[in-house]
Enzyme design. Structure first.
Site, PDB file in Angstrom:
ATOM      1  N   GLU A   1       0.863  -1.174   0.000  1.00 34.23           N
ATOM      2  CA  GLU A   1       0.000   0.000   0.000  1.00 34.23           C
ATOM      3  C   GLU A   1       0.900   1.225   0.000  1.00 34.23           C
ATOM      4  O   GLU A   1       1.719   1.397   0.896  1.00 34.23           O
ATOM      5  CB  GLU A   1      -0.787  -0.071   1.311  1.00 34.23           C
ATOM      6  CG  GLU A   1      -2.065   0.657   1.379  1.00 34.23           C
ATOM      7  CD  GLU A   1      -2.663   0.450   2.787  1.00 34.23           C
ATOM      8  OE1 GLU A   1      -2.771  -0.705   3.259  1.00 34.23           O
ATOM      9  OE2 GLU A   1      -2.983   1.460   3.410  1.00 34.23           O
TER      10      GLU A   1
ATOM     11  N   ASP B   1      -4.601   9.944  10.384  1.00 31.91           N
ATOM     12  CA  ASP B   1      -3.279   9.410  10.701  1.00 31.91           C
ATOM     13  C   ASP B   1      -2.692  10.001  11.971  1.00 31.91           C
ATOM     14  O   ASP B   1      -2.897  11.169  12.282  1.00 31.91           O
ATOM     15  CB  ASP B   1      -2.327   9.661   9.531  1.00 31.91           C
ATOM     16  CG  ASP B   1      -2.629   8.732   8.369  1.00 31.91           C
ATOM     17  OD1 ASP B   1      -2.562   7.508   8.574  1.00 31.91           O
ATOM     18  OD2 ASP B   1      -2.962   9.227   7.278  1.00 31.91           O
TER      19      ASP B   1
END
Lengths: 259, 390
Positions: free
Chosen positions: A47, A58
C-alpha cells in the site's frame, strides 16, 4: 491488465502481510527501492500512501512521514512518474499495489484521469479514508469499475453489523478492519481488538478481511492472522525505515522478523 | 433558490460529510438526532433561558452615530461583544452542550483559533460539569495568551497543535483525531459552520438567534448586513433570517492578510477553489496538487484556509458578496471604531468595519455590522502593531 488483488484472493490465502509506506519518504527517490525490497522479502500486498498536508486519520508517525515526503517534492504526478519508470524496469514485479490517499488531492487530479493512470500503472486498489460509502456509490463506483480498480472500505469496532454487511456487498478486494477505533500508529493493546475481530470472522463475509492500525511485531501479526486473513503494518514500518542505515537491509530484516 | 441545507447535507454542490469510516457512527448519531433534539420543547426552553439569563441576550442593536456621520447611511452595531465571554461563540456552545448532554456524552473537545470558541466551550463545560479539552495551535497560544489563561481558569485543558502552520486548521485536525480515538463518550463542539454535515447547519441554527434579534430590533429590513468570515459562524448567524430577503445585501469580509496577491493571506473565497477540507466539500486555499496552503492573518480567528460550505454556496449563487481586508486596514478600522464609538472590537470583527468606506452608502441606507467580539483578547497584538503605542 488483470486485477491482482482479486486474483490473489481467489486462492483464499491466509496470513497475508500488507505493508504501507509513504511515497517520497524517507527520500523522494526511494519508491522503487522500497517496492523491490518488499517483494523480495515476500510481502503479499503493498500500500503506497500519497502524502497529504492534512492527514486526518493518521497519527504522528504517518503525519511526519507525509510532511517530509511533501517537502521532498512528492505529488500524485511524481508518484505516477516513478511507478511508470518502476514498471518499465521491473516487468516481473507481481505484488498487488494499492494507493492510499485523501480525497482532495485525488479530486484535484481528476477522478477519471486518476483511475485511468492507476489502471495503466497496474494499481489494483484504492483506499481513500475520507471518501464515504454513499459518495463512492453515487459518484465514484462507475469510474472505479471501468478501470478495474477495487475500492477498499474500512470498518471499525463501532461499525454496526448492518453497515458491515452493506460494506461487504459493495467491496471488491478486501475489507480493511481497523483493530481499534484510532488514528494510525496508536498504542492500544492489540488484544483489546480480539473480540471484535472474532465477531468479524464469525460474520462469514464474502470479502476477505485484513486488519491494521497498531500492528508492530510478529506476535501482533500472528494474533491478527488467527482471526482474519491478514494484517497491515504502516506506522511501525515507517518507524523502521526512518532510522539511519541501509534502506534495503532495514526492510529485509524487519519483514524477516515478522515472518 | 434554497440557501438551506438539503436532506443529504449539501448546500448546492457544497457540504456533505466526507468523514473517515472511523467517525461514521458519531456523525450518524448527530445527523439522526440534532433536529429532533433542537426542536424539542425542553431543549428550546433551556436554550432560551440560558441565552437570556447566562449569555445576556438579546444583545443590543446600537446606532453608531459617529460612524454613521463619517460614512453616511445609518450604521447599526449588533453587540455580540456584550455576550458573556465576549463574543457570539457562546450561542453555539450553549446549543451544543445541551445536545451533548442529551446524547449522554461525558467528555467535550473543541478546536479554537482566537480562543473565543475555546473559552465559550470551557465556560459551558464548567456550567454543566463536563470534562473539556481544547486544541489550539501553538502559534495562537502565543498570540492569544489571555484566552488561554481564561480556559485554564475555567478548568479546561489546552492542548497545543504543533503540526503545519500551528493555527486553527491544525487545531481542527487534532480535535478530529481525538474524536477518532474517543468515539463513544466524546462530543466534538465545532466552533464554526464548517466540518461534516450536520455541523454547518447545526451551528448556523444555534447562531441564527443573531439575525432573529436584528430583524425584531430593526423593525424592518436593513439594506446591508456585514460580518467578518473565518469559518463563517458569526456571519451565518447574522445572515440566516435575511437569506430569503433579496433586498438585503449580505457582505462577508475575509482576511486578506498582507494582501490577496501575496502568499500571506487567508482570503479563501477570493482565492480558493473547490475541494474537501475538514470533512466537507467547500472552497479552500490549495495548491495545484490539492495540498492545503498555509494561510496568514493577523487575526487568529480568521487565519483559516477553508470556509463553511454554506458560504461557498452563497458566494457561487451570488446571494452574498465577499470582500477581503488586509491586516493593516483591519488595524486602522479597530482604532477608528474604538475612537468613534468607544468600543474596542476584536481583530476579527475589525475586518468587517474596514469595508464601510467601500460601500458608497446613501444617507437612507441602513447597515448592520455584526460586532462579533470585543478586543480585550487582542490588546497584546494592538500594542505590538499600532504606532500609537510605540
Amino acid at each position: 491488465m488483470n486485477n491482482k488483488l482479486t486474483a490473489l484472493f481467489k486462492t483464499k490465502p491466509k496470513n497475508l502481510l500488507n505493508i504501507f509506506f509513504t511515497a517520497g519518504f524517507p527520500k523522494l527517490e526511494d519508491t522503487s527501492t522500497i517496492l523491490s525490497a518488499l517483494e523480495q522479502a515476500g510481502v503479499d500486498l503493498i500500500e503506497i500512501g500519497i502524502p497529504f498536508s492534512d492527514p486526518l486519520a493518521d497519527g504522528p508517525t504517518i503525519q511526519e512521514s507525509s510532511k517530509i515526503a511533501l517537502e521532498n517534492g512528492m505529488s500524485i504526478e511524481m508518484l505516477f512518474k516513478q511507478l511508470h519508470q518502476f514498471r518499465a524496469q521491473n516487468a516481473a514485479f507481481n505484488t498487488p499495489i494499492m494507493l492510499m490517499g485523501y480525497l482532495n488531492p485525488v479530486m484535484q487530479y481528476g477522478i477519471e484521469a486518476f483511475c485511468k493512470r492507476c489502471q495503466e500503472l497496474g494499481v489494483d486498489g484504492l483506499i481513500i479514508p475520507d471518501l464515504p460509502m454513499y459518495i463512492y456509490l453515487t459518484e465514484f463506483k462507475e469510474v472505479f469499475e471501468k478501470h478495474n480498480i477495487s475500492n477498499i472500505f474500512l470498518v471499525t469496532p463501532q461499525t454496526s453489523e448492518k453497515r458491515i454487511r452493506e460494506i461487504d456487498e459493495n467491496s471488491t478486494g478486501f475489507i480493511y478492519a481497523v483493530s481499534s477505533a484510532s488514528t494510525t500508529g496508536g498504542n492500544t493493546a492489540f488484544t483489546a481488538a480480539a473480540g471484535y475481530l472474532g465477531k468479524l470472522r464469525d460474520m462469514n463475509l464474502n470479502t476477505p478481511i485484513l486488519t491494521g492500525f497498531n500492528i508492530k511485531n510478529k506476535q501482533n501479526f500472528e494474533d491478527a492472522c488467527s482471526y482474519v486473513d491478514g494484517a497491515i503494518i504502516g506506522s511501525e514500518f515507517i518507524r523502521q525505515i526512518s532510522q539511519e542505515g541501509n534502506l534495503q537491509n532495514q526492510i529485509t530484516n524487519y519483514i524477516q522478523s515478522i515472518r | 433558490m434554497s440557501y438551506q441545507v438539503d436532506k443529504n447535507g449539501f448546500y448546492g454542490e457544497f457540504g456533505g460529510a466526507f468523514i473517515p469510516e472511523l467517525l461514521y457512527p458519531n456523525i450518524e448519531e448527530l445527523q439522526e438526532n440534532y433536529l429532533e433534539i433542537e426542536k424539542s420543547p425542553a431543549f428550546q426552553e433551556e436554550f432560551n433561558q440560558l441565552l437570556k439569563d447566562y449569555v445576556g441576550r438579546p444583545t443590543p442593536l446600537f446606532l453608531a452615530k459617529r460612524l454613521s456621520a463619517k460614512y453616511g447611511g445609518e450604521i447599526w452595531l449588533k453587540r455580540e461583544d456584550l455576550c458573556h465571554t465576549g463574543a457570539h461563540k457562546i450561542n453555539n456552545t450553549i446549543g451544543q452542550i445541551l445536545l451533548a448532554e442529551r446524547l449522554g456524552k461525558k467528555r467535550i473537545i473543541a478546536e479554537t483559533g482566537a480562543g473565543q470558541h475555546g473559552v465559550a466551550t470551557a465556560t459551558v463545560c464548567a456550567l454543566k460539569g463536563l470534562q473539556c479539552i481544547v486544541y489550539m495551535g501553538e502559534k495562537d497560544i502565543e498570540r492569544q495568551a489571555p484566552n488561554v489563561a481564561r480556559m485554564k481558569m475555567l478548568g479546561a485543558e489546552v492542548r497545543p497543535a504543533t503540526s503545519g502552520s500551528k493555527t486553527l486548521k491544525d487545531a481542527t485536525n487534532e480535535a478530529m483525531r481525538d474524536w477518532i480515538n474517543n468515539p463513544e463518550d466524546t462530543h466534538y463542539i465545532i466552533g464554526s459552520v464548517v466540518g461534516p454535515h450536520p455541523y454547518p447547519d447545526m451551528v448556523a441554527r444555534y447562531q441564527s438567534v443573531i439575525s432573529k434579534e436584528i430583524k425584531e430590533q430593526l423593525q424592518g429590513l436593513p439594506d446591508y448586513v456585514i460580518a467578518c468570515v473565518g469559518g463563517g459562524s458569526n456571519a451565518m448567524g447574522a445572515f440566516y433570517h435575511f437569506l430569503d430577503d433579496p433586498s438585503v445585501q449580505l457582505i462577508g469580509v475575509e482576511a486578506a492578510g498582507l494582501g490577496v496577491h501575496t502568499d500571506k493571506t487567508a482570503a479563501t473565497l477570493t482565492l480558493g477553489t473547490p475541494g474537501v477540507l475538514h470533512a466537507s466539500r467547500s472552497i479552500m486555499m490549495q495548491d495545484k496538487d490539492g495540498q492545503v496552503v498555509e494561510p496568514h492573518s493577523i487575526s487568529a480567528g480568521l487565519d483559516y484556509p477553508g470556509i463553511g460550505p454554506a458560504h461557498a454556496w452563497l458566494k457561487v449563487s451570488e446571494r452574498a458578496q465577499y470582500l477581503a481586508v488586509t491586516d493593516a486596514d483591519a488595524l486602522t478600522a479597530a482604532v477608528e471604531c474604538s475612537r468613534l464609538e468607544g468600543i474596542i472590537p476584536a481583530l476579527e470583527t475589525a475586518h468587517a468595519f474596514a469595508v464601510l468606506g467601500r460601500l458608497g452608502l446613501k444617507p437612507t441606507d441602513r447597515v448592520v455590522i455584526n460586532l462579533s467580539g470585543r478586543g480585550d483578547k487582542d490588546m497584546d497584538t494592538y500594542m505590538k502593531e499600532l504606532d500609537l503605542f510605540q
